[in-house]
Design a protein around this motif. Structure first.
Motif, short mmCIF file in Angstrom:
data_model
loop_
_atom_site.label_atom_id
_atom_site.label_comp_id
_atom_site.label_asym_id
_atom_site.label_seq_id
_atom_site.Cartn_x
_atom_site.Cartn_y
_atom_site.Cartn_z
N ALA A 4 7.99 -29.19 14.18
CA ALA A 4 6.56 -29.49 14.33
C ALA A 4 5.86 -28.30 14.97
CB ALA A 4 6.38 -30.73 15.20
N LYS A 5 4.62 -28.09 14.58
CA LYS A 5 3.87 -26.97 15.15
C LYS A 5 3.59 -27.25 16.62
CE LYS A 5 1.80 -25.47 10.84
NZ LYS A 5 2.74 -24.37 10.74
N TYR A 6 3.69 -26.20 17.44
CA TYR A 6 3.56 -26.38 18.88
C TYR A 6 2.93 -25.13 19.48
CZ TYR A 6 4.71 -27.77 23.63
OH TYR A 6 4.65 -28.13 24.94
N GLN A 7 2.00 -25.34 20.41
CA GLN A 7 1.33 -24.21 21.04
C GLN A 7 2.12 -23.74 22.26
OE1 GLN A 7 -1.36 -22.74 19.69
NE2 GLN A 7 -1.15 -24.21 18.01
N GLU A 8 2.76 -22.58 22.14
CA GLU A 8 3.60 -22.08 23.22
C GLU A 8 2.80 -21.74 24.47
OE1 GLU A 8 6.32 -18.98 21.88
OE2 GLU A 8 5.93 -19.68 19.85
N ASN A 9 1.53 -21.36 24.31
CA ASN A 9 0.77 -20.93 25.48
C ASN A 9 0.50 -22.07 26.45
OD1 ASN A 9 -0.99 -22.31 23.88
ND2 ASN A 9 -2.56 -20.71 23.76
N HIS A 10 0.82 -23.31 26.04
CA HIS A 10 0.65 -24.46 26.94
C HIS A 10 1.55 -24.32 28.17
CE1 HIS A 10 -1.09 -27.36 23.67
NE2 HIS A 10 -1.86 -26.31 23.93
N ILE A 44 14.02 -32.23 28.96
CA ILE A 44 13.17 -31.03 28.84
C ILE A 44 12.27 -31.15 27.63
CG2 ILE A 44 13.22 -28.55 28.32
CD1 ILE A 44 15.72 -28.37 30.10
N ASP A 45 12.83 -31.61 26.51
CA ASP A 45 12.03 -31.73 25.29
C ASP A 45 10.90 -32.74 25.47
OD1 ASP A 45 12.11 -30.77 22.41
OD2 ASP A 45 11.94 -32.93 22.11
N MET A 46 11.19 -33.83 26.16
CA MET A 46 10.17 -34.84 26.40
C MET A 46 9.04 -34.28 27.28
SD MET A 46 8.99 -37.16 28.90
CE MET A 46 10.36 -37.46 30.01
N LEU A 47 9.41 -33.52 28.32
CA LEU A 47 8.40 -32.94 29.21
C LEU A 47 7.56 -31.90 28.48
CD1 LEU A 47 10.52 -32.55 32.47
CD2 LEU A 47 8.79 -34.29 31.97
N LEU A 48 8.17 -31.14 27.60
CA LEU A 48 7.43 -30.15 26.82
C LEU A 48 6.42 -30.83 25.89
CD1 LEU A 48 10.31 -27.69 25.90
CD2 LEU A 48 8.22 -27.06 27.10
N ASN A 49 6.85 -31.89 25.25
CA ASN A 49 5.99 -32.56 24.29
C ASN A 49 4.91 -33.41 24.94
OD1 ASN A 49 6.93 -32.07 21.38
ND2 ASN A 49 8.86 -32.43 22.42
N THR A 50 5.15 -33.85 26.17
CA THR A 50 4.12 -34.63 26.88
C THR A 50 3.22 -33.75 27.73
OG1 THR A 50 5.65 -35.08 28.71
CG2 THR A 50 5.53 -36.72 26.93
N GLY A 51 3.61 -32.48 27.90
CA GLY A 51 2.78 -31.57 28.68
C GLY A 51 2.86 -31.75 30.18
#
Length: 352
Positions: A4-10, A44-51
């Motif tokens: 899925a597309k994801y903004q790394e700068n977040h 970690i993946d959950m925290l990345l996707n929830t911000g």
């Protein structure tokens, strides 16, 4: 495409300057089990996707002494199909480790898949690098031609990376073509053992993606390359046979399932082979053959069969039966299932 597309700068500010790792290097490296590894990667993946960047920063720092920035951890994230986590860990490694390879390569691959076009990092790889060629074909969703693969140049590690990438994206047509190319390149047996280890470990991943005849054929093709009289190699060959058998079964190719199960020659694998054979016969409604193979499995496991006709009758304890039913339903509830009655004394009692 699973990425899925994801903004790394977040979260990139966390990687570049938000975490103080100055004391981490001096801490002893702690061991981590596979279960713990997968658990922390999902977190970690959950925290990345929830911000939730604050929790992510805290967790990252806590996990650093447990080899968070290791090739093994990154490989597990790739095998688990966690593309956002792969990008995060790769970026983290590049900003905190002196050794950039292979983190820079995987970052380039997953950034390319994330944006749907070759990244600048991927373009740094040679045009005939196996990993770059497979990435290009994943981006275009076209079948990679064997002639194109034959033109690729790279060591065994590069080819194994290409195999892993194709496997992780369930492109088993790519996997089989890459392996056929490697057969012609006449790799060393140690290289084939390395490929075997990677492929069999990935077999432990999501089974629903593995119902593919070509994946089963791939395992058998690797098996054919392991020509050695060493018992340790025979064990690997046996494991590959079971992997192939499982793939064929999931693809409903039952004749191929039985043939592959017969190749599992290691003593510790024969019981599993008997089980693979039994479930095929069961699926085909051949109950006598199913029971025969199950008896064979029990014997190979060193267990004694029970002759129920010769057993003295035992007192039926109602309380024990009730507890057994409750335990059964509790176990089924964990996987979203519910027990139901189809026949027998208990059904008759319920109808009364």
């Amino acid at each position: 495409m699973i990425v899925a597309k994801y903004q790394e700068n977040h979260w990139k500010h966390i990687v570049e300057k938000g975490i103080d790792f100055s004391n981490v290097a001096s801490q002893p490296t702690l061991e981590i089990t596979t279960t713990e590894q997968r658990s922390r990667l999902r977190r970690i993946d959950m925290l990345l996707n929830t911000g939730d960047h604050a929790a992510l920063q805290t967790l990252t720092r806590l996990e650093m002494p447990r080899r968070l920035l290791s090739e093994e951890c990154l490989d597990e994230a790739r095998a688990m199909k966690l593309p956002v986590t792969v990008i995060y860990l790769s970026t983290l490694a590049l900003n905190n480790l002196s050794q950039s390879t292979p983190f820079d390569q995987w970052l380039a691959v997953y950034q390319s898949l994330n944006k749907g076009a070759e990244s600048d990092g991927l373009k740094v790889l040679r045009s005939r690098h196996p990993l770059r060629v497979v990435t290009q074909h994943l981006l275009s969703d076209n079948l990679v031609a064997e002639s194109k693969l034959r033109q690729c140049k790279g060591d065994a590690v590069a080819w194994c990376q290409a195999l892993e990438l194709a496997f992780d994206h369930a492109r088993f047509d790519f996997v089989l073509r890459i392996l056929r190319t490697l057969v012609k390149k006449k790799l060393d047996i140690l290289d084939w053992l390395h490929i075997s280890k990677s492929m069999t470990r990935r077999k432990q991943g999501p089974k629903k993606d593995q119902a593919d005849v070509r994946l089963g054929q791939s395992y058998l093709l690797i098996r054919q390359q392991l020509r050695s009289s060493l018992s340790s190699v025979d064990k690997v060959r046996s494991t590959l046979s079971l992997c192939a058998s499982d793939c064929f079964y999931r693809a409903k190719e039952y004749a191929l399932t039985l043939e592959a199960a017969k190749l599992a020659s290691a003593p510790e694998d024969r019981a599993r082979a008997a089980y693979e054979t039994a479930r095929v016969h069961c699926h085909l409604d051949d109950i006598p053959s199913t029971l025969k193979q199950l008896d064979n499995m029990i014997a190979l496991m060193g267990l004694d069969s029970v002759d129920f006709e010769r057993q003295p009758p035992k007192e039926f304890v109602t309380a024990d039966a009730a507890h057994a039913l409750v335990d059964l339903q509790n176990a089924l509830s964990k996987v979203g299932q519910k027990a139901f009655l189809v026949s027998g004394t208990l059904l008759g009692f319920a109808r009364e």
